[in-house]
Write a protein that holds these residues in place. Structure first.
Motif, mmCIF file in Angstrom:
data_model
loop_
_atom_site.group_PDB
_atom_site.id
_atom_site.type_symbol
_atom_site.label_atom_id
_atom_site.label_comp_id
_atom_site.label_asym_id
_atom_site.label_seq_id
_atom_site.Cartn_x
_atom_site.Cartn_y
_atom_site.Cartn_z
ATOM 1 N N ARG A 11 -4.613 99.185 34.408
ATOM 2 C CA ARG A 11 -6.012 98.953 35.484
ATOM 3 C C ARG A 11 -5.267 98.454 36.873
ATOM 4 N N GLN A 12 -4.837 97.381 36.473
ATOM 5 C CA GLN A 12 -4.210 96.956 37.633
ATOM 6 C C GLN A 12 -3.288 96.627 37.736
ATOM 7 N N GLN A 13 -2.379 97.269 37.564
ATOM 8 C CA GLN A 13 -0.996 98.075 37.609
ATOM 9 C C GLN A 13 -1.712 98.958 38.746
ATOM 10 N N LEU A 14 -2.840 99.494 38.668
ATOM 11 C CA LEU A 14 -3.442 100.807 39.239
ATOM 12 C C LEU A 14 -4.242 99.891 40.674
ATOM 13 N N PHE A 15 -4.867 99.248 40.539
ATOM 14 C CA PHE A 15 -5.428 98.320 41.787
ATOM 15 C C PHE A 15 -4.364 97.484 42.198
ATOM 16 N N ASP A 19 -4.656 98.109 46.594
ATOM 17 C CA ASP A 19 -4.150 96.634 47.789
ATOM 18 C C ASP A 19 -3.368 97.673 48.938
ATOM 19 N N GLU A 20 -1.791 98.185 48.185
ATOM 20 C CA GLU A 20 -0.654 98.175 48.163
ATOM 21 C C GLU A 20 -1.165 99.326 49.970
ATOM 22 N N VAL A 100 -8.230 91.606 49.710
ATOM 23 C CA VAL A 100 -10.112 90.995 50.324
ATOM 24 C C VAL A 100 -9.857 92.225 51.724
ATOM 25 N N LEU A 101 -7.836 92.451 52.340
ATOM 26 C CA LEU A 101 -7.768 93.951 53.206
ATOM 27 C C LEU A 101 -8.506 94.932 52.624
#
Length: 200
Positions: A11-15, A19-20, A100-101
């Motif tokens: 999950r965190q890898q995909l999240f 962002d990227e 945030v962005l």
């Protein structure tokens, strides 16, 4: 593994990949393939853990909104310590700018996600809403302590703070430039309502 249940690390890898992608090309170019490519995993992995792209983006928005909310939640407790401008700036900067962005741009482009975040985290928890709520409570406490003038309006100041952040995030330059502009703007915003001699 049942569809819709994700391994936390995945999950965190995909999240992080969301962002990227948003920072690099904007939310309009988001797709399952773009996210998995940025994450360096097979395209089908996203759909092995989420029902569809909308389900995935809702989970992302909830996760990132929780991160922002958790960072903002400690602001009211800082009343009476440090400086008013410094405390506000530290809270704004507590969440990494790319997160945030990306979150802000995603919620602007997909406003239906706001309701899905609120359904999980509650009202005033989506995106920058948590910062606005925390800033309003914080400024009210500082007003009671005498570090902010009695004529100040905490809710209006908090709204102005988030308006500034929203504008800078949506037109972001480098991270250091955004941080500098936030600090200068917030300092100017509260300069007229902070007091030199708080109540004893």
């Amino acid at each position: 593994m049942p569809r819709g249940v994700a391994i936390p690390a995945i999950r965190q890898q995909l999240f992080a990949a969301v962002d990227e992608v948003i920072v690099r090309v904007g939310p309009g170019r988001l797709s399952g393939r773009a996210v998995t490519s940025a994450a360096g995993v097979a395209t089908g992995l996203l759909y092995a853990h989420f029902a569809d792209l909308d389900d995935f983006l809702a989970a992302y928005a909830v996760d990132r909104s929780f991160v922002v909310s958790a960072s903002a939640a400690t602001l009211p407790e800082r009343a009476g310590s440090g400086t008013v401008a410094g405390n506000l700036c530290d809270t704004v900067h507590a969440t990494p700018l790319p997160t945030v962005l990306a979150l802000t741009r995603l919620l602007v482009s997909r406003p239906e996600l706001v309701d899905r975040v609120r359904a999980v985290l509650g009202d005033r928890a989506a995106g920058l809403d948590a910062i606005e709520s925390a800033a309003s409570e914080y400024l009210a406490r500082e007003r009671r302590l005498g570090r902010v003038t009695t004529s100040a309006e905490p809710e209006a100041l908090a709204t102005a703070l988030v308006g500034v952040l929203h504008r800078l995030v949506l037109t972001a330059g480098t991270e250091s430039d955004v941080h500098d502009r936030v600090r200068r703007t917030v300092t100017a915003l509260v300069a007229g309502v902070t007091t030199a001699t708080p109540h004893q």
